[in-house]
Design a protein around this motif. Structure first.
Motif, PDB file in Angstrom:
ATOM      1  N   PHE B  25       0.852  -1.201   0.000  1.00  0.00           N
ATOM      2  CA  PHE B  25       0.000   0.000   0.000  1.00  0.00           C
ATOM      3  C   PHE B  25       0.882   1.243   0.000  1.00  0.00           C
ATOM      4  O   PHE B  25       2.097   1.164   0.218  1.00  0.00           O
ATOM      5  CB  PHE B  25      -0.980  -0.005   1.183  1.00  0.00           C
ATOM      6  CG  PHE B  25      -0.364   0.260   2.537  1.00  0.00           C
ATOM      7  CD1 PHE B  25      -0.241   1.551   3.024  1.00  0.00           C
ATOM      8  CD2 PHE B  25       0.059  -0.801   3.338  1.00  0.00           C
ATOM      9  CE1 PHE B  25       0.318   1.795   4.282  1.00  0.00           C
ATOM     10  CE2 PHE B  25       0.618  -0.562   4.600  1.00  0.00           C
ATOM     11  CZ  PHE B  25       0.747   0.744   5.065  1.00  0.00           C
ATOM     12  N   GLY B  65       7.399   6.176  10.434  1.00  0.00           N
ATOM     13  CA  GLY B  65       7.120   5.244  11.536  1.00  0.00           C
ATOM     14  C   GLY B  65       5.910   4.389  11.255  1.00  0.00           C
ATOM     15  O   GLY B  65       5.897   3.186  11.558  1.00  0.00           O
ATOM     16  N   ALA B  66       4.889   4.990  10.667  1.00  0.00           N
ATOM     17  CA  ALA B  66       3.689   4.222  10.330  1.00  0.00           C
ATOM     18  C   ALA B  66       4.035   3.135   9.321  1.00  0.00           C
ATOM     19  O   ALA B  66       3.574   1.996   9.418  1.00  0.00           O
ATOM     20  CB  ALA B  66       2.613   5.153   9.772  1.00  0.00           C
ATOM     21  N   ALA B  67       4.862   3.492   8.364  1.00  0.00           N
ATOM     22  CA  ALA B  67       5.266   2.501   7.362  1.00  0.00           C
ATOM     23  C   ALA B  67       6.050   1.368   8.026  1.00  0.00           C
ATOM     24  O   ALA B  67       5.855   0.192   7.705  1.00  0.00           O
ATOM     25  CB  ALA B  67       6.091   3.187   6.272  1.00  0.00           C
ATOM     26  N   ILE B  68       6.896   1.712   8.959  1.00  0.00           N
ATOM     27  CA  ILE B  68       7.662   0.679   9.664  1.00  0.00           C
ATOM     28  C   ILE B  68       6.717  -0.217  10.471  1.00  0.00           C
ATOM     29  O   ILE B  68       6.815  -1.447  10.432  1.00  0.00           O
ATOM     30  CB  ILE B  68       8.718   1.309  10.599  1.00  0.00           C
ATOM     31  CG1 ILE B  68       9.747   2.098   9.779  1.00  0.00           C
ATOM     32  CG2 ILE B  68       9.418   0.245  11.430  1.00  0.00           C
ATOM     33  CD1 ILE B  68      10.592   3.056  10.616  1.00  0.00           C
ATOM     34  N   GLY B  69       5.808   0.422  11.192  1.00  0.00           N
ATOM     35  CA  GLY B  69       4.854  -0.347  12.005  1.00  0.00           C
ATOM     36  C   GLY B  69       4.031  -1.302  11.158  1.00  0.00           C
ATOM     37  O   GLY B  69       3.785  -2.448  11.540  1.00  0.00           O
ATOM     38  N   ALA B  70       3.625  -0.841   9.983  1.00  0.00           N
ATOM     39  CA  ALA B  70       2.840  -1.705   9.093  1.00  0.00           C
ATOM     40  C   ALA B  70       3.715  -2.815   8.512  1.00  0.00           C
ATOM     41  O   ALA B  70       3.274  -3.954   8.340  1.00  0.00           O
ATOM     42  CB  ALA B  70       2.211  -0.868   7.976  1.00  0.00           C
ATOM     43  N   LEU B  72       6.184  -4.203   9.975  1.00  0.00           N
ATOM     44  CA  LEU B  72       6.423  -5.193  11.032  1.00  0.00           C
ATOM     45  C   LEU B  72       5.230  -6.122  11.216  1.00  0.00           C
ATOM     46  O   LEU B  72       5.371  -7.208  11.758  1.00  0.00           O
ATOM     47  CB  LEU B  72       6.661  -4.479  12.376  1.00  0.00           C
ATOM     48  CG  LEU B  72       7.992  -3.778  12.562  1.00  0.00           C
ATOM     49  CD1 LEU B  72       7.994  -3.014  13.877  1.00  0.00           C
ATOM     50  CD2 LEU B  72       9.125  -4.785  12.538  1.00  0.00           C
ATOM     51  N   THR B  73       4.080  -5.675  10.784  1.00  0.00           N
ATOM     52  CA  THR B  73       2.859  -6.413  11.077  1.00  0.00           C
ATOM     53  C   THR B  73       2.202  -6.971   9.809  1.00  0.00           C
ATOM     54  O   THR B  73       0.992  -7.132   9.755  1.00  0.00           O
ATOM     55  CB  THR B  73       1.868  -5.515  11.861  1.00  0.00           C
ATOM     56  OG1 THR B  73       1.713  -4.275  11.150  1.00  0.00           O
ATOM     57  CG2 THR B  73       2.375  -5.215  13.249  1.00  0.00           C
ATOM     58  N   GLY B  74       3.030  -7.242   8.800  1.00  0.00           N
ATOM     59  CA  GLY B  74       2.528  -8.025   7.677  1.00  0.00           C
ATOM     60  C   GLY B  74       2.291  -7.315   6.367  1.00  0.00           C
ATOM     61  O   GLY B  74       1.890  -7.955   5.397  1.00  0.00           O
ATOM     62  N   TYR B  75       2.531  -6.023   6.308  1.00  0.00           N
ATOM     63  CA  TYR B  75       2.293  -5.299   5.055  1.00  0.00           C
ATOM     64  C   TYR B  75       3.628  -4.910   4.401  1.00  0.00           C
ATOM     65  O   TYR B  75       4.701  -5.108   4.981  1.00  0.00           O
ATOM     66  CB  TYR B  75       1.406  -4.074   5.313  1.00  0.00           C
ATOM     67  CG  TYR B  75      -0.017  -4.508   5.594  1.00  0.00           C
ATOM     68  CD1 TYR B  75      -0.958  -4.594   4.576  1.00  0.00           C
ATOM     69  CD2 TYR B  75      -0.405  -4.911   6.874  1.00  0.00           C
ATOM     70  CE1 TYR B  75      -2.248  -5.040   4.823  1.00  0.00           C
ATOM     71  CE2 TYR B  75      -1.690  -5.372   7.128  1.00  0.00           C
ATOM     72  CZ  TYR B  75      -2.616  -5.431   6.094  1.00  0.00           C
ATOM     73  OH  TYR B  75      -3.888  -5.881   6.334  1.00  0.00           O
ATOM     74  N   ILE B 101      15.892  -2.412  13.187  1.00  0.00           N
ATOM     75  CA  ILE B 101      15.005  -3.422  13.764  1.00  0.00           C
ATOM     76  C   ILE B 101      15.391  -4.841  13.349  1.00  0.00           C
ATOM     77  O   ILE B 101      15.412  -5.748  14.176  1.00  0.00           O
ATOM     78  CB  ILE B 101      13.527  -3.086  13.447  1.00  0.00           C
ATOM     79  CG1 ILE B 101      13.113  -1.847  14.248  1.00  0.00           C
ATOM     80  CG2 ILE B 101      12.606  -4.277  13.778  1.00  0.00           C
ATOM     81  CD1 ILE B 101      11.760  -1.272  13.896  1.00  0.00           C
ATOM     82  N   SER B 105      16.562  -7.498  16.200  1.00  0.00           N
ATOM     83  CA  SER B 105      15.745  -8.684  16.463  1.00  0.00           C
ATOM     84  C   SER B 105      16.578  -9.956  16.312  1.00  0.00           C
ATOM     85  O   SER B 105      16.033 -11.049  16.332  1.00  0.00           O
ATOM     86  CB  SER B 105      14.563  -8.728  15.494  1.00  0.00           C
ATOM     87  OG  SER B 105      15.027  -9.038  14.197  1.00  0.00           O
ATOM     88  N   VAL B 109      13.259 -10.483  12.427  1.00  0.00           N
ATOM     89  CA  VAL B 109      12.162  -9.633  11.964  1.00  0.00           C
ATOM     90  C   VAL B 109      12.630  -8.794  10.780  1.00  0.00           C
ATOM     91  O   VAL B 109      13.719  -8.228  10.818  1.00  0.00           O
ATOM     92  CB  VAL B 109      11.702  -8.701  13.115  1.00  0.00           C
ATOM     93  CG1 VAL B 109      10.618  -7.753  12.652  1.00  0.00           C
ATOM     94  CG2 VAL B 109      11.216  -9.519  14.301  1.00  0.00           C
TER      95      VAL B 109
END
Lengths: 328, 323
Positions: B25, B65-70, B72-75, B101, B105, B109
């Motif tokens: 996305f 940060g939002a892109a990183i968070g997403a 990390l969670t599958g996107y 990250i 990890s 990750v």
């Protein structure tokens, strides 16, 4: 407004005993880590959350599988409450290959995807922007997952606090912002750093619910977080929870915290110790006996010792492996 | 082969990857109805809807940060930072988080994230909108840095970037968006770490990237009229860097000019010079010549702006000097 008695009524005795166990586990884990630090067995930075344990415990009592946790530098409690394996945590503190980061991260960087822990963080406020992305994932996944984002009073003054809360509110993301206001950013009192009295009231700026709660009471934390959870899971967007708390130690193990008066420290230790208070509460409610508590303590002592043995017996990271990872 | 603009090539890469992978996305400023500040994303909001084309407030650190968070969670987010100058506002998330990250990890990750941004001189947009900051990212272990010079490279490399486990900093050049070049209809990707010889030659190796490829090609053409044969090496990705191809070229020609729009101090160019000197000193018939931007903020005035970065003639003069 959270009606605490309703929230507490929904908690089974088993859940309350789980809370007590987690409170004691965090306390014992960190007390042990501090001893090991002072004995020179572990090094670097170690930021104990002793005194603040009720916040991760109360909050993680409300999470489900698939939820995410974003932690900060004072994050052992978040990890333990969310289900991380203390053997792998202790091994990481020892810098061993069996640790969560294979010895690359240490105390501030535990990341455990199995339990949705997207990482502790060494940058104050650094985890807050990640919450927007994890929240977007939760929203896009449409599985009703929620992201909990923990940070302190110091981080709440960082620009990303505004950026992220605004964006999460704008996109109605299922994120719960939990400010653990322990009143000090290293040595700076929040009286000297926060222009308003209650950080929780900053929620008004984003048009989201704000809760200001006693962070020494895990039931109260659970109540606020579970209410925010219901809102988030139902598509109602984020909430901000300010949990007032106090750290019993300094900023890290090398900080004697001389900037705080002994009177102040004693006040919080004698009135706001979450472990002591919750034990008393469960005894008074006859949910557990003194013998039952002793059993828990003994069990956890053994568990911590096992974790230390596991860590000490574990191999160091392979230097060759580390060098091989470096591409150019 | 059909010819399309650099911006079209980027857009095609985005569309192909978004069509084939639901996890991809877009997130960034002005990427919705506005279509991106260089109109790369025109029409994508209609095609994919606001769930996959996330138009954000102006908050670069949180976009990253939002892109990183997403991630990390599958996107597999593609974040746009409108100008490389504004990545300065996102450096905490890029440097302390995206780049760290995977390492922190213990390698468990990944952060499959692309940050698209644009930089460079040539539009009279002055000191805060004209920088070439690739050295900042090049310097940080844990980031990959891509700087395509042609529509063909831009498309193939962006597709690779989106499929890469990242994080990738994808730096476009504002002068290149309207440049046309051959891009096949059929699907292709370009691997990271594979330089391309953009022009073969025997007397001098010219190492350049991004918009400086265009100037170097012009210079080489002019030099050929004087009987000087230049080989132009385009690394395409600065990290990972195909140093071997460059060193082999230098061994053949015995001379190296490193061309860089970025100012010379602490630059990728000076690092390249050092690395080639280490590896091929005995083959060098002349000192490595760096033709780089001046150590100045980029001025607004067009004469001063032109003087601040290498021009075709600077490359020609450098070539004559080392022969």
């Amino acid at each position: 407004m959270v009606v605490l008695s309703d929230k507490e009524a929904a908690l089974s005795d088993r859940k309350k005993i789980w809370m007590l166990e987690k409170l004691i586990e965090i306390r014992k884990f960190e007390e042990k880590a501090i001893l090991l630090y002072r004995a020179g067995k572990i090094w670097g930075y170690l930021h104990p959350c002793i005194g603040q344990e009720a916040i991760p415990v109360g909050a993680c009592c409300a999470i489900k599988k698939g939820d995410y946790i974003i932690s900060n530098h004072r994050g052992h409690g978040h990890c333990i409450a969310a289900g991380a394996d203390i053997r792998k945590m202790m091994a990481e503190l020892f810098g061993k290959s069996t640790g969560y980061c294979g010895g690359r991260g240490g105390s501030m960087h535990i990341i455990d995807m199995e339990h949705g822990i997207l990482g502790q963080n060494g940058i104050v406020g650094g985890g807050i922007p990640l919450s927007v992305g994890a929240g977007l994932s939760c929203k896009m996944d449409k599985k009703g997952s929620v992201t909990l984002c923990f940070f302190g009073d110091g981080a709440s003054n960082n620009g990303v606090f505004h950026e992220a809360l605004n964006m999460s509110a704008l996109f109605k993301l299922p994120v719960i912002y939990i400010c653990e206001n322990n009143m000090y950013a290293i040595s700076m009192s929040s009286k000297d750093s926060v222009a308003c009295v209650d950080i929780g009231k900053r929620s008004c700026a984003y048009g989201i619910p704000g809760h200001i709660i006693d962070g020494s009471n895990p039931i109260e934390v659970y109540g606020a977080v579970s209410e925010a959870m219901e809102l988030a899971r139902g598509g109602g967007g984020p909430s901000l929870i300010e949990a007032k708390t106090y750290r019993f130690y300094g900023h890290h193990t090398n900080d004697p915290a001389e900037y705080r008066s002994s009177k102040e420290v004693e006040y919080y230790k004698s009135t706001k110790d979450p472990v002591v208070n919750f034990k008393r509460k469960l005894l008074e409610e006859k949910i557990i006996t003194a013998g039952g508590i002793q059993e828990i303590e003994n069990k956890l002592d053994r568990k911590i010792e096992e974790a230390v043995t596991f860590a000490m017996d574990s191999p160091e990271p392979e230097l060759d492996e580390f060098l091989k990872e470096i591409k150019e | 082969m059909r010819e399309i603009e650099y911006r079209e090539a980027i857009k095609e890469a985005i569309i192909e990857e978004m069509d084939s992978d639901r996890r991809v996305f877009l997130i960034g400023e002005e990427i919705g109805v506005y279509g991106g500040s260089f109109k790369v994303y025109r029409g994508l909001l209609d095609r994919y809807g606001p769930e996959r084309v996330i138009n954000t407030p102006i908050a670069e650190n949180t976009i990253a940060g939002a892109a990183i968070g997403a991630a990390l969670t599958g996107y597999r987010p593609v974040a746009e930072i409108m100008a490389i100058d504004f990545t300065t506002l996102a450096m905490d998330q890029i440097v302390n988080h995206a780049a760290k990250i995977h390492f922190l990890s213990g390698g468990n990750v990944n952060v499959p994230l692309v940050i698209r941004t644009q930089g460079g001189v040539g539009k009279g947009v002055a000191a805060q909108h004209s920088q070439s900051l690739e050295a900042w990212f090049y310097h940080v272990p844990g980031l990959k840095v891509v700087m395509p010079s042609t529509p063909y490279d831009a498309k193939g490399l962006l597709k690779t970037a989106i499929r890469d486990d990242g994080p990738v900093i994808f730096i476009e050049h504002k002068k290149l968006y309207s440049v046309k070049g051959g891009v096949p209809e059929e699907e292709y990707t370009i691997p990271f770490g594979k330089a391309e010889v953009k022009r073969e030659g025997n007397d001098i190796t010219i190492f350049a990237y991004s918009n400086m490829i265009i100037k170097s090609l012009e210079a080489a053409e002019e030099l050929s009229r004087h009987g000087i044969s230049c080989e132009i090496v385009d690394p395409r990705t600065l990290v990972p860097l195909d140093i071997n191809l460059l060193v082999d070229s230098v061994k053949k020609t015995g001379r190296l000019i490193v061309v860089s729009e970025a100012c010379s101090r602490g630059s990728v160019a000076s690092d390249i010079s050092a690395r080639v000197t280490e590896r091929a000193f005995e083959y060098l018939k002349a000192p490595v010549k760096i033709v780089a931007g001046l150590n100045t903020p980029i001025p607004y005035n067009s004469t001063l702006e032109r003087a601040s970065i290498p021009q075709v003639n600077d490359i020609i003069e450098a070539a004559k000097k080392i022969l």
